[in-house]
Design a protein around this motif. Structure first.
Motif, short mmCIF file in Angstrom:
data_model
loop_
_atom_site.label_atom_id
_atom_site.label_comp_id
_atom_site.label_asym_id
_atom_site.label_seq_id
_atom_site.Cartn_x
_atom_site.Cartn_y
_atom_site.Cartn_z
N UNK A 88 11.91 12.84 -2.60
CA UNK A 88 11.28 13.04 -3.89
C UNK A 88 9.80 12.67 -3.87
N UNK A 89 9.03 13.35 -4.72
CA UNK A 89 7.64 13.01 -4.98
C UNK A 89 7.59 12.19 -6.25
N UNK A 90 6.66 11.23 -6.29
CA UNK A 90 6.62 10.27 -7.40
C UNK A 90 5.18 10.13 -7.88
N UNK A 91 4.96 10.35 -9.16
CA UNK A 91 3.64 10.16 -9.78
C UNK A 91 3.81 9.20 -10.95
N UNK A 92 2.99 8.14 -10.97
CA UNK A 92 3.10 7.12 -12.02
C UNK A 92 1.72 6.83 -12.60
N UNK A 93 1.66 6.61 -13.89
CA UNK A 93 0.43 6.21 -14.56
C UNK A 93 0.70 5.06 -15.50
N UNK A 94 -0.19 4.05 -15.48
CA UNK A 94 -0.02 2.89 -16.34
C UNK A 94 -1.38 2.42 -16.84
N UNK A 95 -1.38 1.79 -18.00
CA UNK A 95 -2.62 1.26 -18.58
C UNK A 95 -2.41 -0.21 -18.95
N UNK A 96 -3.36 -1.06 -18.56
CA UNK A 96 -3.28 -2.48 -18.88
C UNK A 96 -4.64 -3.01 -19.31
N UNK A 97 -4.72 -4.32 -19.59
CA UNK A 97 -5.96 -4.95 -20.00
C UNK A 97 -6.34 -6.06 -19.04
N UNK A 98 -7.64 -6.26 -18.89
CA UNK A 98 -8.17 -7.28 -18.00
C UNK A 98 -8.18 -8.63 -18.71
N UNK A 99 -7.76 -9.67 -18.00
CA UNK A 99 -7.80 -11.04 -18.54
C UNK A 99 -8.78 -11.87 -17.71
N UNK A 106 -10.58 -8.17 -21.80
CA UNK A 106 -9.99 -7.30 -22.80
C UNK A 106 -10.18 -5.82 -22.54
N UNK A 107 -10.99 -5.47 -21.54
CA UNK A 107 -11.18 -4.05 -21.24
C UNK A 107 -9.92 -3.47 -20.59
N UNK A 108 -9.70 -2.22 -20.84
CA UNK A 108 -8.52 -1.57 -20.28
C UNK A 108 -8.82 -0.97 -18.91
N UNK A 109 -7.78 -0.83 -18.12
CA UNK A 109 -7.89 -0.19 -16.81
C UNK A 109 -6.58 0.57 -16.56
N UNK A 110 -6.63 1.55 -15.68
CA UNK A 110 -5.46 2.37 -15.38
C UNK A 110 -5.04 2.18 -13.93
N UNK A 111 -3.77 2.24 -13.72
CA UNK A 111 -3.20 2.24 -12.37
C UNK A 111 -2.44 3.54 -12.18
N UNK A 112 -2.83 4.29 -11.15
CA UNK A 112 -2.19 5.57 -10.83
C UNK A 112 -1.56 5.47 -9.45
N UNK A 149 -11.94 -10.44 -7.77
CA UNK A 149 -11.65 -10.31 -6.36
C UNK A 149 -10.33 -9.63 -6.06
N UNK A 150 -9.82 -8.85 -7.02
CA UNK A 150 -8.54 -8.17 -6.81
C UNK A 150 -8.73 -6.87 -6.05
N UNK A 151 -9.58 -6.00 -6.57
CA UNK A 151 -9.78 -4.71 -5.92
C UNK A 151 -10.82 -4.78 -4.80
N UNK A 152 -11.74 -5.75 -4.86
CA UNK A 152 -12.70 -5.93 -3.76
C UNK A 152 -13.54 -4.71 -3.47
N UNK A 153 -13.88 -3.96 -4.50
CA UNK A 153 -14.70 -2.76 -4.29
C UNK A 153 -13.90 -1.53 -3.92
N UNK A 154 -12.61 -1.68 -3.68
CA UNK A 154 -11.77 -0.53 -3.34
C UNK A 154 -11.21 0.09 -4.61
N UNK A 155 -11.08 1.39 -4.60
CA UNK A 155 -10.44 2.09 -5.71
C UNK A 155 -9.10 2.71 -5.33
N UNK A 156 -8.86 2.83 -4.02
CA UNK A 156 -7.60 3.42 -3.53
C UNK A 156 -6.99 2.47 -2.50
N UNK A 157 -5.69 2.31 -2.57
CA UNK A 157 -4.98 1.42 -1.66
C UNK A 157 -3.68 2.05 -1.21
#
Length: 205
Positions: A88-99, A106-112, A149-157
């Protein structure tokens, strides 16, 4: 003599009637005691399927201190190779807030998440117990988690996905529904982890 013949005739008809009724009743009891088993898992639809999911994504560990939970929606499209094994192929999208204290708090960010998985399932009548595992690419378009220091300048993992759940088949051979959970390990995002929990509806062609 005539009365004797009439009485004998009535007795014969009575016995025949009682015997016939008993036979009918016996047949009805047999048919009621042995109904066909339904639904038979062998008759469930197999082949291409689509699954829609609605739930939540929660970051855990260090990432959980700075990335808040949020709603998640995902779609899985797959094909049954065997009765118990699918791809199966799997595509997921989520939205959260920064603490994070500061201007980004309080800004929102998306995880795809875009991935592929193997899906194995054991069917017990209408109930299916399944497990799945695969690899994916996780994408966080925003850089708001860089300050922590979570993403460290990366946008794709690179992401490793593993999970399981419960699938309940309806009386319609094409539809089932259930609940599940997945664990995601995100290599380039400071080896962060996330967990999703979702309810789903599945249609098999």
């Amino acid at each position: 003599m005539t009365r004797v013949l009439v009485a004998a005739g009535l007795l014969v008809f009575s016995v025949a009637g009682v015997t016939g009724l008993a036979s009918v009743a016996h047949a009805q009891v047999i048919s009621e005691q042995a109904p066909p088993v339904f639904p038979d898992p062998k008759h469930f639809a197999r082949g291409f399927y689509a699954q829609g999911e609605l739930g939540a994504l929660v970051y855990v560990g260090r990432a959980g201190k700075f990335a808040g939970p949020g709603p998640a929606f995902s779609v899985r499209l797959g094909y049954d190779i065997l009765r118990w094994l699918s791809i199966q192929a799997h595509v997921l999208g989520s939205s959260g807030q920064v603490n994070i204290p500061g201007p980004t708090d309080g800004q929102s960010f998306q995880t795809l998440v875009y991935g592929g998985e193997l899906h194995g399932q054991v069917q017990i009548r209408r109930v299916g117990l399944y497990a799945e595992a695969g690899a994916a690419a996780a994408h966080i378009p925003s850089n708001v988690l860089d300050d922590a220091g979570i993403t460290g300048g990366h946008k794709i993992s690179l992401a490793v996905v593993a999970g399981g759940g419960l699938d309940f088949h309806t009386l319609n051979r094409h539809f089932s529904f259930g609940v599940g959970a997945d664990y995601l390990w995100l290599a380039s995002f400071s080896k962060s982890s996330a967990v999703t929990a979702q309810a789903f509806l599945k249609y098999t062609r």
